[in-house]
Design a protein around this motif. Structure first.
Motif, PDB file in Angstrom:
ATOM      1  N   GLU A   1       0.791  -1.223   0.000  1.00  0.00           N
ATOM      2  CA  GLU A   1       0.000   0.000   0.000  1.00  0.00           C
ATOM      3  C   GLU A   1       0.825   1.275   0.000  1.00  0.00           C
ATOM      4  O   GLU A   1       0.365   2.304  -0.495  1.00  0.00           O
ATOM      5  CB  GLU A   1      -0.905   0.020   1.234  1.00  0.00           C
ATOM      6  CG  GLU A   1      -1.881  -1.129   1.290  1.00  0.00           C
ATOM      7  CD  GLU A   1      -2.535  -1.257   2.650  1.00  0.00           C
ATOM      8  OE1 GLU A   1      -3.515  -1.996   2.747  1.00  0.00           O
ATOM      9  OE2 GLU A   1      -2.051  -0.627   3.610  1.00  0.00           O
TER      10      GLU A   1
ATOM     11  N   GLN B   1      -6.747  -6.680  -3.498  1.00  0.00           N
ATOM     12  CA  GLN B   1      -7.755  -5.828  -2.864  1.00  0.00           C
ATOM     13  C   GLN B   1      -8.990  -6.611  -2.437  1.00  0.00           C
ATOM     14  O   GLN B   1      -9.967  -6.030  -1.978  1.00  0.00           O
ATOM     15  CB  GLN B   1      -8.147  -4.690  -3.799  1.00  0.00           C
ATOM     16  CG  GLN B   1      -7.080  -3.605  -3.908  1.00  0.00           C
ATOM     17  CD  GLN B   1      -6.668  -3.081  -2.547  1.00  0.00           C
ATOM     18  OE1 GLN B   1      -5.665  -3.513  -1.982  1.00  0.00           O
ATOM     19  NE2 GLN B   1      -7.443  -2.165  -1.994  1.00  0.00           N
TER      20      GLN B   1
ATOM     21  N   GLN C   1       1.902   0.213  -5.167  1.00  0.00           N
ATOM     22  CA  GLN C   1       1.696   1.123  -4.041  1.00  0.00           C
ATOM     23  C   GLN C   1       1.179   2.486  -4.518  1.00  0.00           C
ATOM     24  O   GLN C   1       0.409   3.144  -3.819  1.00  0.00           O
ATOM     25  CB  GLN C   1       3.013   1.315  -3.271  1.00  0.00           C
ATOM     26  CG  GLN C   1       3.593   0.042  -2.681  1.00  0.00           C
ATOM     27  CD  GLN C   1       4.423  -0.769  -3.668  1.00  0.00           C
ATOM     28  OE1 GLN C   1       4.552  -0.403  -4.842  1.00  0.00           O
ATOM     29  NE2 GLN C   1       4.998  -1.865  -3.208  1.00  0.00           N
TER      30      GLN C   1
ATOM     31  N   LEU D   1      -2.813   2.236  -5.947  1.00  0.00           N
ATOM     32  CA  LEU D   1      -3.823   1.549  -5.139  1.00  0.00           C
ATOM     33  C   LEU D   1      -5.203   2.196  -5.251  1.00  0.00           C
ATOM     34  O   LEU D   1      -6.209   1.486  -5.392  1.00  0.00           O
ATOM     35  CB  LEU D   1      -3.371   1.498  -3.680  1.00  0.00           C
ATOM     36  CG  LEU D   1      -4.337   0.830  -2.694  1.00  0.00           C
ATOM     37  CD1 LEU D   1      -4.466  -0.658  -2.994  1.00  0.00           C
ATOM     38  CD2 LEU D   1      -3.851   1.036  -1.255  1.00  0.00           C
TER      39      LEU D   1
ATOM     40  N   ALA E   1      -7.677   0.365   2.950  1.00  0.00           N
ATOM     41  CA  ALA E   1      -6.336   0.472   3.530  1.00  0.00           C
ATOM     42  C   ALA E   1      -6.389   0.871   4.998  1.00  0.00           C
ATOM     43  O   ALA E   1      -5.559   0.464   5.802  1.00  0.00           O
ATOM     44  CB  ALA E   1      -5.508   1.485   2.737  1.00  0.00           C
TER      45      ALA E   1
END
Length: 569
Positions: free
Chosen positions: A146, A312, A542, A545, A562
């Motif tokens: 992330e 995800q 990252q 995202l 997240a």
């Protein structure tokens, strides 16, 4: 007295080691349900389910068989797959790595300083092996996927150093417990990362080892490792060899006889046990079709996006729909590809109709694939939602508002159906349409130039033109060296080869309304794609995202937030 005096089965179902110093019951946990959390045990009515594998429902993961050793994209051809390296290759390589949390019902601070955690790979079918690393995050979160800073920390020493490869052939990995601080051992939690090194199904069994011996202290964690391409489905439409470009015909061009077929590419699709009824059909854009370049582009783009959606939490089916685009040097092949996209649309409609009716079907496309999806919607494609990603299809096809007309394109042709213009081409649909656009995308400079200067030119001596004196329905004509060759009667030929758009591309236009339910500006936060047409898969996971989340948001599919799944471990 030996540390490992005897074993007893604890109430949780794990095995415990009991000694004069204390009791240790280790539990190995992977994110088997895909919710982003690692939950080894939970009280009744806990907000997240426990992650528990079985032989019938193992944790499924793919082999790290690509080559992520570049800052952007990946190396091709693959001459050294990532599983051959002891260290992760890049931030991009992080999406080929999963978590293994080892927790204890009692702190491990009283274990002898020379104690080791032993990771066995057992009960193997067809081999199988995993490489292990110490996680840089003591909380076992997904931050390495992330946040760029967390990913970079994982790539630095000592966390980038391999702890070893556990396999049935080469034996277990022994990991000194003093790698973790006294505070971490006091908390009773050890965090590892792993990658798939070789294909196989088996179990990870954990043991503690000291000078007194070794004892199994946990239930097995069931894993199944297999090639990435076995996780998603592929279908393809091939163009007949005997059908040429439409402008080569003196008479009206023949209609191609097209059919979709399954495409295995050496790895058949194997339905995962966890598959939900959500299905995403992905239509690619303007890509090369020779075998080598197609495989390269498949890995770089679609396969990368599938991995990002999987991380995800998406557990439905993803299907790649291949259509016969032609991409040669620079812009050569653009207009014939647009023509082929129109002609391939009935096959997309046919394929979607073949899917189980109880499934929630979503369709998305990138760039020039927007022509194919637009035509399928015009033909009656009815799905849960359609997402156009920076699509190279005229915005005026979806909304014929005069506000969208580019001034220097306004007087090229009248904007009506008689002249095969794009305005209002898709005027109604039962499907919710969403537009992910980027006005700063460098692609639109070339697309607009092609509309203004390249359309109507059909090779040496051939040119499309408008004859206002021709009979009704035959105003658009094809000329050879200035002489009429024939009238253009097929709107697909006209729109693809002859008639320029008088608006910006849908993928560059945020003002479009009409049949478009909502548009999302990828140039602005949280996306910030700058001028990049393929940032969603070219950039590191990252950094993009939020875009992966956008796709799932549009399709009304829950994903791992997240703020929750990544940090509340």
């Amino acid at each position: 007295m030996s540390l490992f005096r005897y074993l007893t089965l604890v109430a949780s179902g794990s095995l415990a080691v009991v000694s004069g110093a204390g009791c240790w019951a280790l539990v190995g946990t992977v994110d088997v349900n895909g919710d982003g959390l690692l939950v080894s045990e939970a009280p009744e009515n806990h907000f997240a389910p426990v992650d528990q594998t079985t032989a019938e429902r193992p944790f499924l993961f793919w082999l790290n068989a690509d080559q992520d050793d570049l800052d952007f994209y990946e190396s091709w051809p693959i001459d050294r797959p990532d599983f051959a390296d002891d260290e992760p290759g890049s931030l991009r390589d992080m999406e080929d790595i999963a978590r293994l949390m080892i927790s204890s019902s009692a702190g491990a601070q009283d274990l002898a300083t020379d104690s080791k955690l032993v990771v066995h790979w057992v009960d193997s079918e067809g081999g199988g092996a995993i490489r292990l690393w110490q996680s840089a995050d003591p909380n076992c979160s997904r931050r390495y996927l992330e946040e760029t800073s967390a990913g970079q920390m994982q790539l630095s020493a000592p966390f980038s150093k391999s702890l070893g490869v556990a396999s049935a052939a080469d034996g277990p990995v022994e990991i000194p417990l003093d790698l973790w601080s006294a505070e971490q051992r006091q908390a009773g939690q050890i965090c590892l990362l792993f990658e798939g090194v070789s294909q196989g199904t088996g179990s990870v069994r954990l043991a503690l080892k000291s000078a007194g011996g070794e004892a199994i202290v946990a239930q097995p964690v069931h894993l199944s490792l297999r090639p990435a391409k076995s996780f998603y489905e592929r279908v393809a439409v091939a163009w007949p060899d005997d059908i040429e470009a439409p402008w080569t015909y003196w008479e009206q061009p023949p209609e191609p006889d097209l059919h979709w077929q399954p495409e295995e590419m050496g790895e058949p699709f194997i339905r995962p046990w966890y598959e939900t009824t959500d299905t995403i059909v992905w239509v690619h854009g303007w890509i090369p079709q020779d075998d080598e370049n197609y495989r390269r582009t498949m890995v770089f783009s679609f396969e990368t996006m599938w991995k990002r959606l999987w991380h995800q939490g998406f557990r439905g089916r993803v299907i790649h729909f291949r259509w016969p685009a032609i991409k040669r040097h620079e812009a050569l092949g653009l207009h014939i590809s647009e023509y082929r996209a129109f002609k391939s649309a009935p096959q997309l409609l046919s394929f979607v109709d073949s899917l189980p009716q109880e499934n929630r079907i979503h369709v998305t496309t990138h760039s020039l694939g927007g022509v194919l999806l637009m035509e399928a919607l015009k033909l009656g494609l009815d799905v849960n939602a359609a997402l156009f990603q920076v699509s190279a299809v005229p915005a005026e096809s979806f909304d014929q508002s005069e506000a969208l007309v580019i001034p220097n394109m306004a007087n090229i042709l009248p904007r009506d159906a008689e002249h095969m213009t794009h305005a209002g081409y898709l005027s109604e649909t039962s499907t919710s349409i969403y537009n992910a656009y980027n006005p700063a995308d460098f692609t639109w400079f070339g697309w607009n130039a092609a509309q203004r200067f390249e359309k109507r030119i059909a090779g040496f001596g051939r040119r499309y033109g408008h004859n206002s004196r021709a009979r009704e329905g035959e105003h658009l004509q094809l000329y050879r060296f200035g002489f009429k060759q024939r009238a253009v009667l097929d709107p697909h030929e006209g729109m693809a080869s002859a008639v320029p758009s008088t608006s910006q591309a849908l993928g560059g236009e945020g003002r479009v309304r009409g049949v478009v339910a909502e548009s999302f500006n990828l140039h602005e936060p949280p996306y910030r794609f700058d001028t990049d047409h393929v940032a969603m898969w070219r950039w590191n996971p990252q950094k993009v995202l939020p875009y992966s989340n956008l796709i799932l948001d549009v399709f009304d599919i829950p994903y791992n937030d997240a703020g929750l799944a990544g940090h509340l471990q």
